[in-house]
Design an enzyme around this catalytic site. Sequence first.
Site, PDB file in Angstrom:
ATOM      1  N   ARG A 126      -8.544 -19.291   5.560  1.00 42.69           N
ATOM      2  CA  ARG A 126      -8.988 -17.895   5.554  1.00 42.69           C
ATOM      3  C   ARG A 126      -9.406 -17.518   6.968  1.00 42.69           C
ATOM      4  NH1 ARG A 126     -14.069 -15.250   5.047  1.00 42.69           N
ATOM      5  NH2 ARG A 126     -13.880 -13.184   4.103  1.00 42.69           N
ATOM      6  N   LYS A 151       0.216   2.685   1.402  1.00 48.11           N
ATOM      7  CA  LYS A 151       0.054   2.335  -0.014  1.00 48.11           C
ATOM      8  C   LYS A 151      -0.398   0.881  -0.138  1.00 48.11           C
ATOM      9  CE  LYS A 151       2.429   3.156  -4.430  1.00 48.11           C
ATOM     10  NZ  LYS A 151       1.353   3.857  -5.118  1.00 48.11           N
ATOM     11  N   TYR A 179       2.229  -2.019  -1.712  1.00 47.44           N
ATOM     12  CA  TYR A 179       2.987  -2.074  -2.957  1.00 47.44           C
ATOM     13  C   TYR A 179       3.770  -0.794  -3.188  1.00 47.44           C
ATOM     14  CZ  TYR A 179      -0.355   0.968  -5.514  1.00 47.44           C
ATOM     15  OH  TYR A 179      -1.108   2.028  -5.969  1.00 47.44           O
ATOM     16  N   LEU A 195      -1.857   9.950  -0.309  1.00 48.39           N
ATOM     17  CA  LEU A 195      -0.586   9.237  -0.312  1.00 48.39           C
ATOM     18  C   LEU A 195       0.544  10.264  -0.402  1.00 48.39           C
ATOM     19  CD1 LEU A 195       0.709   6.365  -0.450  1.00 48.39           C
ATOM     20  CD2 LEU A 195       0.973   6.811  -2.888  1.00 48.39           C
ATOM     21  N   GLU A 236      -6.771  14.014  -4.029  1.00 47.85           N
ATOM     22  CA  GLU A 236      -5.715  13.691  -5.004  1.00 47.85           C
ATOM     23  C   GLU A 236      -6.349  13.029  -6.215  1.00 47.85           C
ATOM     24  OE1 GLU A 236      -2.969  10.748  -3.329  1.00 47.85           O
ATOM     25  OE2 GLU A 236      -4.612   9.889  -2.173  1.00 47.85           O
ATOM     26  N   ARG A 270       9.155   4.560   1.946  1.00 42.66           N
ATOM     27  CA  ARG A 270       7.695   4.544   2.071  1.00 42.66           C
ATOM     28  C   ARG A 270       7.183   3.117   2.260  1.00 42.66           C
ATOM     29  NH1 ARG A 270       4.345   7.247  -2.610  1.00 42.66           N
ATOM     30  NH2 ARG A 270       5.026   5.341  -3.654  1.00 42.66           N
TER      31      ARG A 270
HETATM   32  N1  PDD Z   1       0.355   5.479  -7.840  1.00 39.09           N
HETATM   33  N2  PDD Z   1      -1.608   9.134  -4.882  1.00 39.09           N
HETATM   34  C1  PDD Z   1      -2.065   7.900  -5.159  1.00 39.09           C
HETATM   35  C2  PDD Z   1      -3.432   7.529  -4.715  1.00 39.09           C
HETATM   36  C3  PDD Z   1      -1.257   6.995  -5.875  1.00 39.09           C
HETATM   37  O1  PDD Z   1      -1.723   5.752  -6.146  1.00 39.09           O
HETATM   38  C4  PDD Z   1       0.033   7.399  -6.316  1.00 39.09           C
HETATM   39  C5  PDD Z   1       0.958   6.475  -7.068  1.00 39.09           C
HETATM   40  C6  PDD Z   1       0.459   8.708  -6.003  1.00 39.09           C
HETATM   41  C7  PDD Z   1       1.814   9.224  -6.416  1.00 39.09           C
HETATM   42  O2  PDD Z   1       2.849   8.621  -5.682  1.00 39.09           O
HETATM   43  P1  PDD Z   1       4.298   8.454  -6.306  1.00 39.09           P
HETATM   44  O3  PDD Z   1       4.730   9.810  -6.737  1.00 39.09           O
HETATM   45  O4  PDD Z   1       5.118   7.935  -5.189  1.00 39.09           O
HETATM   46  O5  PDD Z   1       4.174   7.500  -7.483  1.00 39.09           O
HETATM   47  C8  PDD Z   1      -0.372   9.538  -5.280  1.00 39.09           C
HETATM   48  C9  PDD Z   1       1.178   4.498  -8.520  1.00 39.09           C
HETATM   49  C10 PDD Z   1       2.039   5.094  -9.564  1.00 39.09           C
HETATM   50  C11 PDD Z   1       0.283   3.372  -9.039  1.00 39.09           C
HETATM   51  O6  PDD Z   1      -0.601   2.990  -8.297  1.00 39.09           O
HETATM   52  O7  PDD Z   1       0.508   2.873 -10.141  1.00 39.09           O
END
Ligand code: PDD
Length: 286
Positions: free
Chosen positions: A101, A150, A33, A206, A182, A52
């Site tokens: 499945r 992601k 996503y 990420l 993170e 990405r």
């Molecule tokens: N999350 N690290 C993780 C684990 C994340 O899920 C996200 C983003 C980031 C930051 O990435 P970016 O700057 O590209 O948004 C870092 C999104 C916002 C979410 O899951 O809603």
Amino acid sequence: MSRIVYVNGQYLPEGEAKVSVFDRGFLMADAVYEVTSVLGGKLVDFDGHTARLRRSLSELDMPSPATDEELLAIHRELVARNDLSDGMIYLQVTRGAPADRDFVYPDASVPPTLVLFTQSKPGLADSPLARTGMTVVSIPDQRWARRDIKTVQLLYPSMGKMMAKAQGADDAWMIEDGVITEGTSNNAYIVKGDTIVTRDLGPQILSGITRAAVLRFAREAQMKVEERPFTLDEALAADEAFITSATTFVMPVVRIDGRDIGRGKPGAIAARLREIYIEESRKSAI
Ligand code: PDD
């Protein structure tokens, strides 16, 4: 007014949009996503998010559902149809819905599923939390080992947010091998003196699109940046802390595990980076 969402080529009222019960995104979290923020009806860092997404798809050998141009057109159509000014667009691609499945990937005849929807957040860039700062707790990082992809496997981050909530905090920072990886849905930073420190890229975190932009703006503003792991003790002794993500931009962190960071107020560097990031994002949004 009912929200209009996009599912596999169609724009539909949210109540009419359907995905198969055999969809691998639903059965196996076999899906990736992106979340792109929208400011003033325009997309922030769209090219970064598409790049990405391409990488996530390729790391999982997942077929692409659309070209970059088509994805841009769908994003813009959703903004228009939902009259979206400030908020975000969620995009998800799954490996589709085979007949049964099965752990084995389906063959190329099964098309990927593509879903997009909007979430309105009026005043997204003017969050009150940016003025007070947010609080985090530390928790062990118990996610899988390919966090650079992601995927929609968000159960542990979700549990992490609940652990934070149970302690009266806004979010959690995760720790692995003695260092912070993170936040549950954002990248983590500390500031010591005039140096910004954030975890270096790798499979452990990420590669945030906001992170890339913020580090570029920091360097352009002659701020010092170190990309390396840092410990919880270092964070507790830091002058400032903050997070970045597409939905929070740059958000100051003022308390970790109940202990004030610096003077327990949003720091000057985080505040400045937030200002620059929002200003530049408004300018470059498409
Ligand atoms: N999350 N690290 C993780 C684990 C994340 O899920 C996200 C983003 C980031 C930051 O990435 P970016 O700057 O590209 O948004 C870092 C999104 C916002 C979410 O899951 O809603």
